[in-house]
Scaffold this motif. Structure first.
Motif, PDB file in Angstrom:
ATOM      1  N   UNK A 161       0.825  -1.216   0.000  1.00  0.00           N
ATOM      2  CA  UNK A 161       0.000   0.000   0.000  1.00  0.00           C
ATOM      3  C   UNK A 161       0.856   1.260   0.000  1.00  0.00           C
ATOM      4  N   UNK A 162       0.289   2.348  -0.495  1.00  0.00           N
ATOM      5  CA  UNK A 162       1.051   3.593  -0.621  1.00  0.00           C
ATOM      6  C   UNK A 162       1.615   4.035   0.722  1.00  0.00           C
ATOM      7  N   UNK A 163       0.820   3.942   1.773  1.00  0.00           N
ATOM      8  CA  UNK A 163       1.260   4.426   3.078  1.00  0.00           C
ATOM      9  C   UNK A 163       2.437   3.628   3.623  1.00  0.00           C
ATOM     10  N   UNK A 164       2.586   2.365   3.209  1.00  0.00           N
ATOM     11  CA  UNK A 164       3.651   1.520   3.717  1.00  0.00           C
ATOM     12  C   UNK A 164       4.821   1.398   2.749  1.00  0.00           C
ATOM     13  N   UNK A 165       4.752   2.051   1.586  1.00  0.00           N
ATOM     14  CA  UNK A 165       5.781   1.891   0.564  1.00  0.00           C
ATOM     15  C   UNK A 165       6.910   2.903   0.827  1.00  0.00           C
ATOM     16  N   UNK A 166       7.765   2.573   1.793  1.00  0.00           N
ATOM     17  CA  UNK A 166       8.867   3.468   2.147  1.00  0.00           C
ATOM     18  C   UNK A 166      10.002   3.394   1.146  1.00  0.00           C
ATOM     19  N   UNK A 167      10.217   2.215   0.568  1.00  0.00           N
ATOM     20  CA  UNK A 167      11.269   2.030  -0.418  1.00  0.00           C
ATOM     21  C   UNK A 167      10.633   1.934  -1.797  1.00  0.00           C
ATOM     22  N   UNK A 168      10.807   2.924  -2.682  1.00  0.00           N
ATOM     23  CA  UNK A 168      10.164   2.873  -4.005  1.00  0.00           C
ATOM     24  C   UNK A 168      10.538   1.647  -4.806  1.00  0.00           C
ATOM     25  N   UNK A 169      11.708   1.067  -4.549  1.00  0.00           N
ATOM     26  CA  UNK A 169      12.143  -0.094  -5.314  1.00  0.00           C
ATOM     27  C   UNK A 169      11.428  -1.370  -4.893  1.00  0.00           C
ATOM     28  N   UNK A 170      10.815  -1.365  -3.718  1.00  0.00           N
ATOM     29  CA  UNK A 170      10.107  -2.547  -3.210  1.00  0.00           C
ATOM     30  C   UNK A 170       8.620  -2.245  -3.256  1.00  0.00           C
ATOM     31  N   UNK A 171       7.967  -2.626  -4.344  1.00  0.00           N
ATOM     32  CA  UNK A 171       6.537  -2.342  -4.514  1.00  0.00           C
ATOM     33  C   UNK A 171       5.677  -3.570  -4.286  1.00  0.00           C
ATOM     34  N   UNK A 172       6.272  -4.766  -4.219  1.00  0.00           N
ATOM     35  CA  UNK A 172       5.515  -5.993  -4.019  1.00  0.00           C
ATOM     36  C   UNK A 172       6.143  -6.817  -2.905  1.00  0.00           C
ATOM     37  N   UNK A 173       5.336  -7.621  -2.274  1.00  0.00           N
ATOM     38  CA  UNK A 173       5.831  -8.526  -1.244  1.00  0.00           C
ATOM     39  C   UNK A 173       5.007  -9.802  -1.282  1.00  0.00           C
ATOM     40  N   UNK A 174       5.547 -10.884  -0.759  1.00  0.00           N
ATOM     41  CA  UNK A 174       4.881 -12.178  -0.723  1.00  0.00           C
ATOM     42  C   UNK A 174       4.793 -12.631   0.729  1.00  0.00           C
ATOM     43  N   UNK A 175       3.582 -13.018   1.151  1.00  0.00           N
ATOM     44  CA  UNK A 175       3.353 -13.471   2.521  1.00  0.00           C
ATOM     45  C   UNK A 175       2.964 -14.942   2.500  1.00  0.00           C
ATOM     46  N   UNK A 176       3.574 -15.755   3.381  1.00  0.00           N
ATOM     47  CA  UNK A 176       3.201 -17.154   3.582  1.00  0.00           C
ATOM     48  C   UNK A 176       2.513 -17.263   4.925  1.00  0.00           C
ATOM     49  N   UNK A 177       1.246 -17.727   4.915  1.00  0.00           N
ATOM     50  CA  UNK A 177       0.442 -17.757   6.132  1.00  0.00           C
ATOM     51  C   UNK A 177      -0.225 -19.107   6.286  1.00  0.00           C
ATOM     52  N   UNK A 178      -0.752 -19.337   7.501  1.00  0.00           N
ATOM     53  CA  UNK A 178      -1.502 -20.550   7.826  1.00  0.00           C
ATOM     54  C   UNK A 178      -2.966 -20.305   7.488  1.00  0.00           C
ATOM     55  N   UNK A 179      -3.568 -21.226   6.736  1.00  0.00           N
ATOM     56  CA  UNK A 179      -4.957 -21.056   6.312  1.00  0.00           C
ATOM     57  C   UNK A 179      -5.958 -21.410   7.393  1.00  0.00           C
ATOM     58  N   UNK A 180      -5.545 -22.233   8.351  1.00  0.00           N
ATOM     59  CA  UNK A 180      -6.483 -22.760   9.347  1.00  0.00           C
ATOM     60  C   UNK A 180      -7.231 -21.672  10.102  1.00  0.00           C
ATOM     61  N   UNK A 181      -6.584 -20.574  10.583  1.00  0.00           N
ATOM     62  CA  UNK A 181      -7.339 -19.570  11.349  1.00  0.00           C
ATOM     63  C   UNK A 181      -8.466 -18.912  10.580  1.00  0.00           C
ATOM     64  N   UNK A 182      -8.408 -18.937   9.245  1.00  0.00           N
ATOM     65  CA  UNK A 182      -9.445 -18.270   8.460  1.00  0.00           C
ATOM     66  C   UNK A 182     -10.656 -19.149   8.205  1.00  0.00           C
ATOM     67  N   UNK A 183     -10.595 -20.432   8.604  1.00  0.00           N
ATOM     68  CA  UNK A 183     -11.729 -21.330   8.387  1.00  0.00           C
ATOM     69  C   UNK A 183     -12.767 -21.137   9.478  1.00  0.00           C
ATOM     70  N   UNK A 184     -13.998 -21.462   9.148  1.00  0.00           N
ATOM     71  CA  UNK A 184     -15.113 -21.288  10.090  1.00  0.00           C
ATOM     72  C   UNK A 184     -15.154 -22.484  11.041  1.00  0.00           C
TER      73      UNK A 184
END
Length: 846
Positions: free
Chosen positions: A301-324
């Protein structure tokens, strides 16, 4: 995962080997090179020119919901409608059908008048407006029972039915990101969804989650079309009324969801919605989804883009907490542009380090390729081949390839000899390890394709597989037609050609043969064919044309090559060519004729050198009949070429077209060179009082010529352009509108006001939006002006029928790649927009 990876040469070889194992494709000696792009596509998936998978959004995903409108067809009040529900409020304009049967019978069509009343013949008037349809039926029955007592009898002897046959039309203004914005007439029971469907649907740039309904100048409701798409109904359905406005704003937060879900797509989310919501929209997870890990590729997001060269990031997360699961868990927030990938168990196993399971696989030239469990009966490679029920008959004995995991869980390639594996040589018949993959080659796949070709005058020309001991006669028989006596009448039997590559493949050898002999089993009929041989069979017309022909060109109706016959004269050839054209010069005909095998000799005025003597033929005649009479005495020879030249003084009539608001529209012939625009308009009777001179246009070769037509017709010589053949002049009716397009508050047509400038019309279009870049003014004449920011109040006066375009700045990362050529093209396209407006205004005036 998809993305960029840094590989060592050994890893590159291992990746290729893994693909070979998965796809059963050969080529293990290939190595993935630096900067190389590797695309693994699903079965049936096409590739673009760049080698990427051809799909929407470059990810194989489509926007959810918009496809529903692809078959949308604009509705109308005259189309048959489904019956209204019992809760429908009857109002002015509705049409009812009253049917009574039993003791008395009649049927009337009742139209509700402006005051909400209907008239029943023989009974009287009744107020029905504002009454629910089910309540109106009961009320009508009680009212009619005063005249027809049998309706309320016990048992009743008269029966009644009241139905709604036609709904009153209402007008609704649909605006925003829709296919056909504007004022539309729809049935009075229509909902927001019905209105959007009637106008062709929502564009992919528009929102399906925040459709606004505005009534009497205030926001009445916000409709979420996902309720219709996911459940088929909505609990807060809004019925539209006359003069309502439906506004579709730009699409909200957009998230890509792919992988092991039931409905991968691109979804639109509200700001407070997250991963669990988008999973619900997608219909939930597939059974093979991997729950311990999923991935989010995020544009920072614009507010968090402190380094112009780093515009994308990849997150690896656990899916289990998002299940009902029933337990309160923190939601996983998603941002605009997020791409979520849900992995399957198979993908997770492969990415988690290739867990060692006690199975091995074999593929290729075996009778039953597949995966087999490693155990007491399957310990070695030979056991694995035996478990696959052995080899096929064309197995290649010299080499087989084994792909296995080494100690670092990386795949390595081991080349082996298949014959020594079967002979139980210890160094070759290795003991199996989990995840081992053996490939056995066949001799056929190691050989290049072997084909032969037959072309020309045969029934089935094309490529044929080269079989063992296949001969010239065999291939001709397979090509078909050459055993049919009728077909052979169209075949040149005197010769056919066999094209064959030399031993080194550098040149073609032509072997000529007598086709008639080969068809009789003689000649080279029994010659064995070689790979890439081609046999060419010629049509019978080749013999005739190659041996005896003459050619005529120039000012005749059908120039070309003609069959030469004995005693053929020049007259015969001219008649066969359809005679002379209108522009033919009859005082000169030229003929060329080969002499002594040398180059052609040009003979002017038909003076030919024949047998060492010169015979002179002079055609100085003025009509074609006389020329033909003289030409009858001139004999032709094989390979003569005849030229009939056009007259230099011949001129075809030059025509221009004038259309629109003139007294006598139509085609006009240019009477002299340098005839001007004003002269042709005057010949057309001048411009009618309804004509708009300022919007007149001149088209030449499909393009508009920028000309101040009003000045030209008032006698200004500099603007009075000289016309050319096929010019088109169009004088439109006065449009009384100015079009405002592009990055403004509300695009559309604005009533023309004399002597006003650009700022006047921009203010009435809601002003320019943020990120506006350039303003262009295109006058009805086609002249286009760049209006500088801040100075458009001093710009040129806007003329009737003009177009104002406000362009938008490109995204920051794309500004380096602005396509100036396309901007120029779009600017000139404004001219067409202006003309369209003028035509529409003309139709409205008519």
């Amino acid at each position: 995962w998809q993305g960029l990876f840094e590989l060592t040469p050994a890893q590159a070889t291992a990746v290729w080997s893994l693909l070979v194992e998965v796809t059963d494709q050969r080529g293990l000696d290939n190595l993935i090179m630096p900067e190389e792009r590797l695309v693994v596509r699903r079965e049936g998936e096409a590739l673009t020119d760049e080698g990427a998978v051809a799909d929407e959004e470059d990810e194989g995903l489509a926007f959810f919901g918009y496809e529903l409108f692809k078959q949308a067809f604009p509705g109308g009040i005259d189309q048959p409608l489904a019956g209204a529900s019992d809760s429908y409020l009857v109002g002015p304009g509705d049409e009812l059908r009253l049917a009574v049967w039993g003791g008395t019978e009649f049927q009337y069509t009742l139209t509700v008048d402006a005051e909400g009343r209907v008239f029943v013949p023989g009974v009287g008037q009744r107020l029905v407006g504002g009454t629910r349809l089910d309540a109106l039926r009961r009320d009508m029955e009680r009212w009619l029972s005063q005249n027809y007592a049998g309706l309320m009898g016990d048992p009743p002897t008269i029966f009644m039915d009241l139905s709604l046959t036609r709904l009153r039309p209402v007008q609704v203004l649909v605006m925003g990101e829709v296919e056909r914005a504007g004022l539309h007439t729809i049935p009075s029971n229509a909902t927001v969804f019905d209105a959007l469907y009637a106008v062709g649907g929502v564009r992919e740039s528009g929102s399906l989650r925040a459709v606004q309904v505005i009534r009497d100048g205030r926001l009445l409701a916000v409709a979420d079309l996902y309720d219709y798409l996911l459940r088929g109904f909505t609990e807060d359905e809004v019925r539209l009324q006359d003069n309502d406005r439906v506004f579709v704003p730009p699409r909200l937060k957009t998230v890509h969801l792919d992988g092991a879900v039931r409905r991968p797509a691109i979804y639109e989310l509200h700001e407070d919605e997250g991963l669990s919501d988008v999973l619900r929209f997608a219909g939930g997870l597939q059974a093979e989804a991997y729950l311990r890990r999923f991935q989010i590729e995020r544009v920072v997001p614009f507010a968090e883009r402190t380094d112009p060269a780093v515009a994308r990031t990849v997150l690896d997360l656990d899916l289990t907490p998002s299940l009902d699961t029933g337990a309160p868990r923190p939601p996983v927030a998603l941002f605009d542009g997020d791409a979520v990938m849900i992995f399957s168990i198979v993908e997770a196993d492969a990415l988690a380090g290739q867990q060692r399971v006690p199975v091995a696989s074999v593929a290729g030239a075996v009778l039953k390729p597949g995966r087999y469990e490693i155990g007491a009966s399957v310990r070695t490679l030979r056991d694995l081949i035996s478990e696959a029920e052995g080899l096929t008959g064309d197995a290649y004995p010299v080499r087989a390839d084994l792909v296995r995991l080494n100690g670092d869980l990386e795949r390595e390639l081991v080349s082996l000899r298949l014959d020594e594996i079967l002979a139980d040589v210890p160094q070759q018949n290795l003991i199996l390890q989990p995840q081992d993959s053996l490939y056995v080659y066949s001799e056929a796949e190691l050989k290049a394709d072997r084909i032969v070709t037959v072309s020309g005058q045969v029934l089935d020309p094309g490529e044929y597989p080269l079989l063992e001991q296949m001969t010239v006669g065999d291939l001709l028989f397979q090509a078909g037609g050459l055993t049919d006596e009728e077909f052979l009448k169209e075949v040149f039997l005197g010769r056919a050609d066999l094209f064959r590559q030399s031993a080194d493949g550098r040149m073609d050898e032509i072997i000529r043969f007598d086709l008639g002999q080969v068809l009789d089993g003689e000649g080279i009929a029994q010659m064995a064919l070689r790979p890439q041989d081609e046999i060419r069979v010629y049509a019978a017309a080749v013999e005739e044309i190659e041996e005896r022909f003459v050619t005529i060109s120039g000012s005749v109706e059908e120039p070309g090559e003609y069959l030469y016959r004995d005693n053929m004269s020049l007259e015969d050839l001219i008649l066969q060519a359809g005679g002379f054209t209108e522009d033919a010069s009859l005082d000169r005909i030229e003929i060329t004729r080969p002499r002594n095998g040398e180059a052609s000799v040009l003979v002017t005025n038909v003076q030919l050198a024949m047998g060492g003597e010169t015979d002179a033929f002079q055609f100085g005649l003025e009509d074609s009949l006389a020329v033909l009479a003289s030409a009858r005495r001139y004999p032709l020879q094989h390979r003569d070429r005849i030229y009939v030249r056009p007259r230099s003084d011949f001129r075809d009539q030059r025509v221009v077209v004038i259309e629109g608001e003139v007294r006598f529209p139509g085609e006009y012939t240019l009477l002299r060179e340098n005839e001007r625009l004003s002269e042709v308009v005057a010949r057309a009777g001048g411009i009618l009082s309804s004509g708009y001179i300022g919007g007149g246009r001149l088209e030449r070769e499909g393009q508009q010529v920028i000309v101040e037509m009003e000045q030209a017709l008032r006698g200004r010589r500099a603007d009075d352009i000289i016309l050319a053949p096929n010019d088109r002049i169009f004088i439109p009716a006065t449009p009384n509108t100015v079009a405002v397009r592009g990055n403004v508050g509300l695009e559309g047509l604005i009533k023309y006001a004399p002597r006003q400038r650009v700022s006047y019309y921009l203010d009435r279009a809601g002003g320019t939006r943020e990120e506006s870049e350039t303003i262009y003014l295109t006058q009805p004449s086609g002249a286009t002006f760049l209006i500088k920011r801040g100075l458009f109040r001093k710009g040129p006066v806007v003329e009737d029928g003009a177009v104002i375009l406000v362009t938008r700045k490109p995204p920051q990362e794309d500004r380096e790649r602005i396509e100036w050529g396309r901007i120029i093209t779009d600017t000139f396209a404004l001219v067409s927009s202006a003309l369209t407006i003028i035509v529409l205004a003309r139709r409205a005036n008519n």
